[in-house]
Write an enzyme that holds these catalytic residues in place. Structure first.
Site, PDB file in Angstrom:
ATOM      1  N   LYS A 214      -2.865  -2.516  -2.796  1.00 24.43           N
ATOM      2  CA  LYS A 214      -3.200  -3.092  -1.382  1.00 24.43           C
ATOM      3  C   LYS A 214      -4.366  -3.634  -1.401  1.00 24.43           C
ATOM      4  O   LYS A 214      -5.410  -3.174  -1.804  1.00 24.43           O
ATOM      5  CB  LYS A 214      -3.136  -1.482  -0.314  1.00 24.43           C
ATOM      6  CG  LYS A 214      -1.704  -0.973  -0.501  1.00 24.43           C
ATOM      7  CD  LYS A 214      -0.743  -1.565   0.394  1.00 24.43           C
ATOM      8  CE  LYS A 214       0.747  -0.874   0.149  1.00 24.43           C
ATOM      9  NZ  LYS A 214       1.517  -1.405   1.257  1.00 24.43           N
ATOM     10  N   ASP A 243      -0.511  -6.604  -1.454  1.00 28.39           N
ATOM     11  CA  ASP A 243      -0.074  -6.848  -0.248  1.00 28.39           C
ATOM     12  C   ASP A 243      -1.386  -6.551   0.845  1.00 28.39           C
ATOM     13  O   ASP A 243      -1.823  -5.727   0.815  1.00 28.39           O
ATOM     14  CB  ASP A 243       0.826  -5.238  -0.245  1.00 28.39           C
ATOM     15  CG  ASP A 243       1.577  -5.083   0.980  1.00 28.39           C
ATOM     16  OD1 ASP A 243       1.315  -5.765   1.896  1.00 28.39           O
ATOM     17  OD2 ASP A 243       2.264  -3.990   0.913  1.00 28.39           O
ATOM     18  N   GLU A 269       1.862 -10.340  -0.204  1.00 28.88           N
ATOM     19  CA  GLU A 269       2.775  -9.773   0.797  1.00 28.88           C
ATOM     20  C   GLU A 269       2.099  -9.691   2.189  1.00 28.88           C
ATOM     21  O   GLU A 269       1.015  -9.264   2.305  1.00 28.88           O
ATOM     22  CB  GLU A 269       3.140  -8.414   0.324  1.00 28.88           C
ATOM     23  CG  GLU A 269       4.093  -7.879   1.131  1.00 28.88           C
ATOM     24  CD  GLU A 269       4.635  -6.502   0.259  1.00 28.88           C
ATOM     25  OE1 GLU A 269       4.564  -6.451  -0.959  1.00 28.88           O
ATOM     26  OE2 GLU A 269       5.120  -5.602   1.071  1.00 28.88           O
ATOM     27  N   GLU A 296       8.961  -6.767   5.857  1.00 27.63           N
ATOM     28  CA  GLU A 296       8.659  -5.237   6.151  1.00 27.63           C
ATOM     29  C   GLU A 296       8.996  -5.126   7.585  1.00 27.63           C
ATOM     30  O   GLU A 296       9.258  -4.192   8.384  1.00 27.63           O
ATOM     31  CB  GLU A 296       7.400  -4.920   5.368  1.00 27.63           C
ATOM     32  CG  GLU A 296       7.038  -3.549   6.023  1.00 27.63           C
ATOM     33  CD  GLU A 296       5.675  -3.279   4.985  1.00 27.63           C
ATOM     34  OE1 GLU A 296       5.485  -3.891   4.067  1.00 27.63           O
ATOM     35  OE2 GLU A 296       5.040  -2.213   5.557  1.00 27.63           O
ATOM     36  N   ASP A 319      14.290  -4.812   5.398  1.00 28.57           N
ATOM     37  CA  ASP A 319      14.284  -3.134   5.128  1.00 28.57           C
ATOM     38  C   ASP A 319      15.532  -2.763   5.946  1.00 28.57           C
ATOM     39  O   ASP A 319      15.564  -2.838   7.228  1.00 28.57           O
ATOM     40  CB  ASP A 319      12.919  -2.582   5.602  1.00 28.57           C
ATOM     41  CG  ASP A 319      12.950  -1.092   5.207  1.00 28.57           C
ATOM     42  OD1 ASP A 319      14.222  -0.462   5.097  1.00 28.57           O
ATOM     43  OD2 ASP A 319      11.948  -0.471   5.002  1.00 28.57           O
ATOM     44  N   HIS A 346      11.800  -3.801   1.286  1.00 29.40           N
ATOM     45  CA  HIS A 346      10.723  -2.967   1.418  1.00 29.40           C
ATOM     46  C   HIS A 346      11.627  -1.734   1.613  1.00 29.40           C
ATOM     47  O   HIS A 346      12.749  -1.610   2.296  1.00 29.40           O
ATOM     48  CB  HIS A 346       9.930  -3.354   2.832  1.00 29.40           C
ATOM     49  CG  HIS A 346       9.334  -1.899   3.346  1.00 29.40           C
ATOM     50  ND1 HIS A 346       9.487  -1.116   4.336  1.00 29.40           N
ATOM     51  CD2 HIS A 346       7.808  -1.742   2.773  1.00 29.40           C
ATOM     52  CE1 HIS A 346       8.493  -0.178   4.466  1.00 29.40           C
ATOM     53  NE2 HIS A 346       7.562  -0.617   3.800  1.00 29.40           N
TER      54      HIS A 346
END
Lengths: 407, 407
Positions: A214, A243, A269, A296, A319, A346
């Site tokens: 992250k 991400d 991401e 996502e 997702d 996701h």
């Protein structure tokens, strides 16, 4: 015949730091769970994923849609599910609250997923098995392709499935070898550098060859330092994804993505706002050949179509517990297949449902079996939790979609 | 100091056929109403608009946001409203349910609008008067410009307002002449040809020089016939707008819009799905010089930015009871001003709030005073209903934003 409908608000607090990212500092992983029980005693379970607050609103929306299925037979429902989905998602008063996005669409996802689960359970097979064995027309009958006419007609959808049929056997080996996973939990946002380092080592030991960090800190130096830690510990052969969880503005992303290229990320991401199709296009062109991953937070097939049309997404992370469930997931996967873009979901469902769907995408649709996100949290709450061995998902064999939760 | 918060679910059934369009056949106009009362006894009223079902969900979202304002002073809130809006709309768990769209964003709109109403009431002036008299920096402090950095920085927003300041006096005449309206109720979808004909005649008699017809029938002949009826009755000097309410697919729209050009529509509204930015671009290029109008279902500033960037919208119909309230309405209006596109709001509020906002747009921002949609329904429920004379809105003079409803 469906004669019992129960919708439950289930919330699961996480351990410290787990699930945190640049935007979501203290999530409570939660499910709006829909259970549809028929007169034979089969119960279909489906859910949408939220981060806690407002999960009750999604439950109320799910209740609204589920009530329309009372007294109906699941085979009859699924034989015409594309039309049913279209009718429900366009219910003329409720539609205003979206359309096709936000709380109402999450509610529809929960109900849709319960239908697919009940269908597979009634037939006594895992969902991946059901989906890969159905004729192309039966699959397409479960889809709502409206507003995609410029890119994916019913005929094109049928042709995409049928053209991959003769080679299915070549891809069925994955049922035995298992679908590759990637470890999404090495570097949650709130983890310290030391935790990240230890988690990376553990992930490599556990057989993962791909993992995610992250980023999106106010302090760009932190992102860069931590990204290089992951590269250093994991080595050059491991795929490392970064991400940002929408944290950057476009000008910020233009700058920092260029710097982060120094550690050779496999993708970057959610760099910025998920509604900003054109910003992603500008950024994608700016940082090529580094690719963007997104999806996502993209709520429906129409916005995915726009992302694919601009060519801004290198990977699509649709997702099934965010879009309108399995049905719209398959629709988006078909669109991606047409555009030649890999689907790497996701997993708001912690992979429970998606382990079935990526097998279907690979075997029946010919999508590359890249890897599926693995989040270890919540496993203790599922009756049939995912099994990971040597970094691969062991193919689930229980009937249904593996989404039943312990009481 | 705000010491009382009340959120109410108010629903108002309409008379037969009223409010119907190609998608919404039987709407119940409804408001999720937020009332913020301070210790001086001032009550700020704001709402979001829905079509009935699910209005309770919006109320719950409004309650969630409103609770954060308990005990705070309205002047202090409004002095920093841009940051407060950003924080609320990004509340880290609730955000998942959007972000910035659907039920949660409608809830935020209701609360935002109550804040602006309370602010004007506390100062004892109509909202248009308050907004036109504030310094540019004070206005910009009420805005959240995040994710617009590539098109509208804080400096550009300030400059847009300041550059129009010296010419404000020239535009203030409209306060006395009244803002032009257009009649949106001549041709609701379910009205018969005879009703449409009679309504057109009445609209012309009432001084309207612009009116709208609902199209999007399964039978294209019906649309074409009715469009020509309106043109025939209203004459060539009246502006006639056609509204498809998202009913067409892109291929359908490409065909029928070309045919409808024969009656010279002033715009064609919501031809297809409101999320499909690129389809609107293809269509706009195809039917130029006929222009598209859109925005009634666009939830936030970021998607409006994309629409403006593609140049697909000839008119932007942002609605302050659909986007995040007055604050985001002003933000979108600034974006439109920069791109040179007129703002012609959709009026889910029946024009109560927007009569203030279009005066602000015209006087302070230099937007053209084109016309404001007029829907006659629900007037009996407002304490200060809009007044239309000779097709023009009489400028409201009561303190606040004219959104108080009778009990």
């Amino acid at each position: 015949m469906i004669n019992k409908i129960v919708v439950s608000d289930r919330r699961f607090p996480l351990s410290k730091g787990a699930g945190s990212d640049a935007i979501h500092r203290d999530p409570v992983y939660s499910y709006a769970v829909t259970e549809l029980t028929d007169n034979k005693g089969n119960t279909g379970t489906g859910f949408a994923f939220t981060l806690g607050e407002g999960n009750d609103l999604v439950c109320k929306a799910a209740q609204f849609y589920a009530a329309t299925l009372q007294g109906r037979d699941i085979e009859e429902i699924m034989g015409d599910f594309g039309n049913i989905f279209r009718q429900l998602s366009n219910e003329q008063q409720f539609r205003w609250l979206g359309p096709h996005k936000g709380v109402v669409h999450l509610g529809l996802a929960a109900v849709t997923n319960a239908c697919f689960d009940l269908w597979a359970k009634k037939r006594g097979v895992p969902l991946w098995k059901l989906l890969t064995s159905l004729p192309a027309a039966t699959i397409v009958n479960t889809l709502d392709l409206s507003y995609l006419e410029d890119e994916l007609t019913r005929e094109e959808a049928l042709q995409l499935l049928e053209s991959n049929r003769s080679s299915m056997a070549e891809r069925e080996g994955i049922i035995h070898s298992g679908y590759p996973g990637y470890d999404t939990s090495v570097g949650w946002f709130n983890y310290s550098d030391e935790e990240v380092r230890a988690n990376c080592r553990k992930a490599v030991q556990n057989g993962f060859t791909a993992m995610k960090l992250k980023v999106g800190a106010a302090d760009a130096e932190r992102d860069i330092r931590r990204a290089h830690i992951v590269r250093e510990v994991a080595g050059d052969d491991v795929k490392i994804m970064l991400d940002a969880n929408q944290q950057w503005t476009l000008p910020q992303a233009m700058k920092i993505c260029k710097v982060l290229q120094s550690m050779n990320p496999y993708w970057i991401e959610e760099p910025t706002h998920p509604d900003d199709v054109l910003a992603h296009k500008v950024l994608a062109d700016h940082i090529a050949p580094t690719k963007l991953a997104l999806g996502e937070h993209v709520p429906n097939r129409i916005i995915f179509k726009n992302y694919l049309q601009t060519g801004s997404a290198g990977f699509i992370q649709v997702d099934a517990v965010r879009v309108g469930g399995v049905s719209e997931f398959i629709t988006v996967s078909l669109l991606c297949r047409k555009f030649g873009i890999p689907v790497v979901p996701h997993v708001g469902d912690m992979g429970q449902l998606h382990q079935h769907l990526v097998l279907f995408n690979h075997i029946a649709m010919g999508h590359e079996a890249l890897f599926l996100e693995h989040i270890p949290h919540l496993q203790q709450h599922f009756i049939h939790p995912v099994h990971i061995r040597d970094g691969r998902y062991i193919t689930p064999m229980e009937p249904g979609s593996s989404c039943d939760l312990k009481k």
